[in-house]
Write a protein that holds these residues in place. Structure first.
Motif, PDB file in Angstrom:
ATOM      1  N   ALA A   1       0.589  -1.365   0.550  1.00 51.10           N
ATOM      2  CA  ALA A   1       0.137   0.249   0.487  1.00 51.10           C
ATOM      3  C   ALA A   1       0.757   1.155   0.040  1.00 51.10           C
ATOM      4  N   THR A   2       0.772   2.216  -0.889  1.00 49.44           N
ATOM      5  CA  THR A   2       1.544   3.520  -1.274  1.00 49.44           C
ATOM      6  C   THR A   2       0.288   4.364  -1.152  1.00 49.44           C
ATOM      7  N   PRO A   3       0.287   5.505  -0.482  1.00 47.01           N
ATOM      8  CA  PRO A   3      -0.623   6.806  -0.746  1.00 47.01           C
ATOM      9  C   PRO A   3       0.128   7.177  -2.318  1.00 47.01           C
ATOM     10  N   LEU A   4      -1.378   7.635  -2.671  1.00 48.43           N
ATOM     11  CA  LEU A   4      -1.935   7.688  -4.232  1.00 48.43           C
ATOM     12  C   LEU A   4      -0.841   9.349  -3.944  1.00 48.43           C
ATOM     13  N   ASP A   5      -0.844   9.826  -3.500  1.00 45.98           N
ATOM     14  CA  ASP A   5       0.568  11.625  -4.002  1.00 45.98           C
ATOM     15  C   ASP A   5       1.697  11.079  -3.951  1.00 45.98           C
ATOM     16  N   GLN A   6       2.306   9.697  -3.673  1.00 48.39           N
ATOM     17  CA  GLN A   6       3.413   9.164  -3.464  1.00 48.39           C
ATOM     18  C   GLN A   6       4.009   8.542  -4.628  1.00 48.39           C
ATOM     19  N   ILE A   7       3.105   8.252  -5.375  1.00 52.00           N
ATOM     20  CA  ILE A   7       3.192   6.927  -6.992  1.00 52.00           C
ATOM     21  C   ILE A   7       3.937   8.398  -8.528  1.00 52.00           C
ATOM     22  N   ASP A   8       4.861   8.146  -8.656  1.00 58.61           N
ATOM     23  CA  ASP A   8       4.974   8.913  -9.766  1.00 58.61           C
ATOM     24  C   ASP A   8       4.984   8.182 -11.245  1.00 58.61           C
ATOM     25  N   PRO A   9       3.363   9.352 -12.230  1.00 56.16           N
ATOM     26  CA  PRO A   9       2.933   8.903 -12.826  1.00 56.16           C
ATOM     27  C   PRO A   9       3.785   8.281 -14.153  1.00 56.16           C
ATOM     28  N   SER A  10       4.632   9.233 -14.194  1.00 55.53           N
ATOM     29  CA  SER A  10       5.899   8.808 -15.253  1.00 55.53           C
ATOM     30  C   SER A  10       6.357   7.045 -15.193  1.00 55.53           C
ATOM     31  N   LEU A  11       6.967   6.881 -14.517  1.00 51.61           N
ATOM     32  CA  LEU A  11       6.850   5.770 -14.138  1.00 51.61           C
ATOM     33  C   LEU A  11       6.807   4.473 -14.612  1.00 51.61           C
ATOM     34  N   VAL A  12       4.430   5.148 -14.168  1.00 56.76           N
ATOM     35  CA  VAL A  12       3.617   3.887 -14.259  1.00 56.76           C
ATOM     36  C   VAL A  12       3.804   3.604 -15.343  1.00 56.76           C
ATOM     37  N   GLN A  13       2.957   4.616 -16.581  1.00 57.20           N
ATOM     38  CA  GLN A  13       3.577   4.903 -17.799  1.00 57.20           C
ATOM     39  C   GLN A  13       4.802   3.908 -18.307  1.00 57.20           C
ATOM     40  N   LYS A  14       5.441   4.386 -18.024  1.00 60.70           N
ATOM     41  CA  LYS A  14       6.663   3.283 -18.657  1.00 60.70           C
ATOM     42  C   LYS A  14       6.563   1.361 -18.087  1.00 60.70           C
ATOM     43  N   GLY A  15       5.882   1.597 -16.368  1.00 58.10           N
ATOM     44  CA  GLY A  15       6.156  -0.174 -16.715  1.00 58.10           C
ATOM     45  C   GLY A  15       4.950  -0.535 -17.100  1.00 58.10           C
ATOM     46  N   LEU A  16       3.215   0.269 -17.583  1.00 55.61           N
ATOM     47  CA  LEU A  16       2.466  -1.061 -18.069  1.00 55.61           C
ATOM     48  C   LEU A  16       3.032  -0.613 -19.662  1.00 55.61           C
ATOM     49  N   ALA A  17       4.279  -0.124 -20.506  1.00 57.95           N
ATOM     50  CA  ALA A  17       4.276  -0.247 -21.669  1.00 57.95           C
ATOM     51  C   ALA A  17       5.306  -1.012 -21.860  1.00 57.95           C
ATOM     52  N   GLU A  18       6.403  -2.154 -20.731  1.00 59.03           N
ATOM     53  CA  GLU A  18       7.120  -2.391 -20.734  1.00 59.03           C
ATOM     54  C   GLU A  18       6.323  -3.997 -20.349  1.00 59.03           C
ATOM     55  N   PHE A  19       5.368  -4.079 -19.318  1.00 57.23           N
ATOM     56  CA  PHE A  19       4.466  -4.974 -19.446  1.00 57.23           C
ATOM     57  C   PHE A  19       3.555  -5.361 -20.669  1.00 57.23           C
ATOM     58  N   THR A  20       3.420  -4.539 -20.989  1.00 58.15           N
ATOM     59  CA  THR A  20       1.957  -4.488 -21.928  1.00 58.15           C
ATOM     60  C   THR A  20       3.355  -5.629 -23.177  1.00 58.15           C
ATOM     61  N   GLN A  21       4.156  -5.130 -23.287  1.00 53.61           N
ATOM     62  CA  GLN A  21       5.344  -5.882 -24.456  1.00 53.61           C
ATOM     63  C   GLN A  21       5.655  -7.585 -23.771  1.00 53.61           C
ATOM     64  N   LYS A  22       5.342  -7.407 -22.462  1.00 55.59           N
ATOM     65  CA  LYS A  22       6.354  -8.977 -22.258  1.00 55.59           C
ATOM     66  C   LYS A  22       4.836 -10.277 -22.677  1.00 55.59           C
ATOM     67  N   PRO A  23       3.966 -10.403 -22.374  1.00 54.12           N
ATOM     68  CA  PRO A  23       3.245 -11.553 -22.519  1.00 54.12           C
ATOM     69  C   PRO A  23       3.501 -11.700 -24.853  1.00 54.12           C
ATOM     70  N   ASN A  24       4.026 -10.894 -25.137  1.00 54.62           N
ATOM     71  CA  ASN A  24       4.485 -11.332 -26.363  1.00 54.62           C
ATOM     72  C   ASN A  24       5.444 -12.633 -26.687  1.00 54.62           C
ATOM     73  N   SER A  25       6.574 -11.834 -25.377  1.00 52.90           N
ATOM     74  CA  SER A  25       7.791 -12.147 -25.889  1.00 52.90           C
ATOM     75  C   SER A  25       8.436 -13.705 -24.752  1.00 52.90           C
TER      76      SER A  25
END
Length: 200
Positions: A150-174
């Motif tokens: 659990a993390t307070p929502l105001d401590q989450i970096d939106p750019s890191l979330v976008q980066k992680g989402l892009a990485e994990f979206t590619q992983k199922p294919n490989s």
């Protein structure tokens, strides 16, 4: 005649399978005095063994009136973010949907999915992102929320979330194995929920 027999069978089955509510039971478990007396007669020089109920604190009684506040505990495996905090309401991200909990809520156990936990106290709303866990709502207006992360929502970096989402979206294919596919899908689910929490 057939109609009457089914009605009789259903009424008997309903009477036999009636389950009592948790408030029907005694709040404190009485000691088994018969067992202790028999033990002391058989082995007078040794204390009787402890039963599991001897190590448990008695269940608090259900209040006769609904309290004005809800007591919330938010616990992680390594930390306690909220401990006996009195609030007006919490909204938990249950797998069945968002669940609002007010004082006097019926006793419930809910599995949590990745999402936002909102803690309402007066005009203030504190939001936490939960990865998963369980919520235990007790009849005495206490909510125990156990989360893996659990993390307070105001401590989450939106750019890191976008980066992680892009990485994990590619992983199922490989992904080569089912385990890798499952890990990739979990990453997509968590990052999608993070992204939705930050944008919505």
């Amino acid at each position: 005649m057939l109609r009457q027999s089914s009605r009789v069978l259903l009424s008997r089955a309903a009477m036999r399978w009636r389950r009592p509510f948790s408030t029907d039971f005694v709040a404190e478990t009485p000691a088994d005095s018969k067992f202790v007396d028999t033990w002391k007669k058989a082995i007078p020089n040794m204390d009787p063994p402890k039963t599991p109920s001897a190590f448990m604190t008695p269940r608090p009684p259900t209040p006769s009136t609904i309290p004005s506040k809800l007591t919330v505990n938010l616990v992680l495996p390594y930390d306690s973010l909220l401990s006996a905090k009195e609030v007006d309401m919490v909204i938990v991200p249950a797998t069945t949907g968002q669940m609002g909990v007010l004082p006097g809520h019926v006793a419930t156990i809910a599995e949590l999915k990745p999402g936002v936990l909102s803690v309402h106290e007066g005009n203030e709303v504190k939001k936490y992102f939960l990865s998963s866990g369980f919520a235990f709502i007790h009849a005495n207006s206490v909510a125990d929320i156990m989360a893996v992360e659990a993390t307070p929502l105001d401590q989450i970096d939106p750019s890191l979330v976008q980066k992680g989402l892009a990485e994990f979206t590619q992983k199922p294919n490989s992904a080569m194995s089912d385990v890798e596919k499952a890990e990739a899908q979990i990453g997509v689910d968590v990052h999608s929920a993070l992204n939705a929490a930050l944008t919505g």
